[in-house]
Design a protein around this motif. Structure first.
Motif, PDB file in Angstrom:
ATOM      1  N   ALA A 122      39.728  46.730  31.807  1.00  0.00           N
ATOM      2  CA  ALA A 122      38.925  45.341  30.787  1.00  0.00           C
ATOM      3  C   ALA A 122      39.555  44.614  30.018  1.00  0.00           C
ATOM      4  N   THR A 123      40.630  45.224  29.486  1.00  0.00           N
ATOM      5  CA  THR A 123      41.701  44.631  28.209  1.00  0.00           C
ATOM      6  C   THR A 123      42.100  43.523  28.888  1.00  0.00           C
ATOM      7  N   SER A 125      41.937  42.538  31.585  1.00  0.00           N
ATOM      8  CA  SER A 125      40.977  40.962  32.422  1.00  0.00           C
ATOM      9  C   SER A 125      40.925  40.089  31.285  1.00  0.00           C
ATOM     10  N   ARG A 126      40.418  40.831  30.335  1.00  0.00           N
ATOM     11  CA  ARG A 126      40.023  39.653  29.122  1.00  0.00           C
ATOM     12  C   ARG A 126      41.243  38.730  28.970  1.00  0.00           C
ATOM     13  N   LEU A 127      42.570  39.232  28.725  1.00  0.00           N
ATOM     14  CA  LEU A 127      43.560  38.919  28.055  1.00  0.00           C
ATOM     15  C   LEU A 127      44.409  37.756  28.936  1.00  0.00           C
ATOM     16  N   ALA A 129      42.407  36.070  31.208  1.00  0.00           N
ATOM     17  CA  ALA A 129      41.719  34.820  31.195  1.00  0.00           C
ATOM     18  C   ALA A 129      42.049  34.739  29.638  1.00  0.00           C
ATOM     19  N   GLU A 130      42.373  35.159  28.451  1.00  0.00           N
ATOM     20  CA  GLU A 130      41.734  33.915  27.250  1.00  0.00           C
ATOM     21  C   GLU A 130      43.670  33.820  27.614  1.00  0.00           C
ATOM     22  N   HIS A 162      45.890  42.173  38.245  1.00  0.00           N
ATOM     23  CA  HIS A 162      46.287  40.045  37.837  1.00  0.00           C
ATOM     24  C   HIS A 162      47.214  39.871  37.541  1.00  0.00           C
TER      25      HIS A 162
END
Ligand SMILES: [Zn+2]
Length: 404
Positions: A122-123, A125-127, A129-130, A162
């Protein structure tokens, strides 16, 4: 702004300033063109020419850029996104006069080992996307906060969800259970840990620094990775003078990263080598260190890349435009040099010829900047100027497709 069309096909018209990084189709090193159009077909750049003169029959969705600037998607060739926990208090302590030491990594190691696969994924994926929201379309990602066979392997699996540009950094620091026995840890890294991790990695990296690994240990790790088909990268000369840059050149590593403290000999070696120098001004900002001397490296003939070094301890940013602004202000680079370093420079650091530029045949990864030119990336620091991002000719950000 667009009509239904073949995936990966798009016509971008009315581009105010197009940075191609191809001097054969525009001005200067950035290959800048004003009043341009670009056609993407099947995910690749198929045509670049004058606005309003798009060839008849060019299919795909039509995007009227409205006079805004377009640059190649940023290539962030140095990140550490697989981690748990955060270290904002360390940052605050430095602002109160403390200093960064390599051992801070261990706080992230213990949090990462305790985290579930789901939390790590999740981390990342979040970064990712950021990073995409600020224009990064290609991103390298390292392991290095696990430091056991299973934790390094699952870190690389999380990264590989990713990006293809995954890097094994088992030799980030000696973990506590090997304290005082660095050679034993290097032996583990170079044998069973690499065996488990190499299938999930394209690169091998090592932190060659006082408090981490010395020249012999670093060269051993790089050679062991090379035997398993991994290209080399080195964290070099970040905290002080040392052998890292020399080891990178001697082992023909793709990139020597940080390079904040370089001797004249180091600069000459790097300038005459094919090893890219990847500068990470976000790390110097975060650790309140002197900035690397990009001017000296460029004048010596080195190929320079810019990357974010995104990590929770010493550079917690994914924002490449901000790195460009820092480089133009603090590293002795011109804005044009900084934009090149954040795009084609990053591609060179990853030995990629399909990204970082917008020549015919390149991947159609591009960023629309809500400004008349790429100069605004440094001229308006900290402002979200990214209006839209396309990857492989398809809209990637904002998620709603955006309109301008
Ligand atoms: Zn790093």
């Amino acid at each position: 702004m667009s009509s239904p069309a073949r995936p990966g096909c798009a016509v971008f018209d009315n581009i105010g300033c197009l940075v191609t990084n191809d001097p054969s189709i525009g001005e200067g090193r950035l290959g800048c063109r004003t009043g341009s159009a670009l056609v993407a077909v099947d995910g690749r750049v198929a045509w670049v020419g004058d606005a309003g003169r798009v060839p008849e029959g060019a299919g795909g969705s039509r995007v009227d850029v409205g006079g805004r600037a377009v640059v190649p998607g940023f290539v962030d060739s140095h990140t550490h996104l697989v981690f748990a926990g955060e270290r904002s208090r360390e940052f605050a302590a430095r602002s109160a006069g403390g200093h960064y030491q390599a051992g801070g990594i261990l706080a992230t190691v213990s949090a990462t080992r305790a985290a579930s696969d789901g939390e790590l994924g999740a981390t990342v994926s979040r970064l990712v996307a950021e990073a995409l929201s600020s224009g990064t379309t290609t991103l390298e990602c390292k392991s290095g906060y696990g430091l056991t066979i299973s934790d390094e392997e699952r870190s690389l699996r999380a990264a590989k969800e990713h990006t293809e540009e995954t890097t094994f950094l088992g030799a980030h620091i000696v973990p506590p259970e090997f304290a005082g026995r660095p050679d034993d840890y290097v032996a583990l890294v170079c044998s069973t840990m690499l065996d488990a991790c190499a299938p999930h990695a394209r690169w091998v990296d090592v932190f060659c620094e006082m408090g981490a690994f010395d020249a012999d240990q670093a060269a051993e790790v790089l050679r062991a990775g090379a035997r398993r088909g991994l290209g080399g990268r080195v964290h070099a000369n970040q905290l002080g003078f040392g052998p890292g840059a020399r080891v990178a050149v001697e082992t023909r590593a793709a990139s020597a990263d940080h390079c904040t403290y370089l001797s004249g000999t180091d600069v000459d070696l790097l300038g005459a080598s094919e090893t890219v120098v990847t500068l990470l001004p976000g790390a110097e900002f975060s650790t309140r260190s002197p900035y690397a001397d990009g001017r000296r490296l460029l004048d010596a003939g080195a190929t320079v890349a810019l990357a974010s070094d995104c990590n929770p301890g010493t550079s917690y940013t994914t924002n490449m435009p901000w790195c460009i602004a820092l480089a133009a202000r603090e590293v002795g680079m011109t804005v044009d040099e900084a934009v090149w370093a954040a795009t084609l420079g990053g591609a060179r650091a990853l030995r990629r010829d399909d990204v970082g530029h917008l020549s015919v045949g390149a991947r159609a990864d591009l960023v629309v900047i809500d400004a008349p030119s790429h100069l605004y990336l440094a001229y308006r620091p900290g402002v979200q100027l990214v209006a839209g991002v396309w990857r492989g000719g398809e809209p990637a950000w904002p998620p709603t497709g955006g309109a301008f």
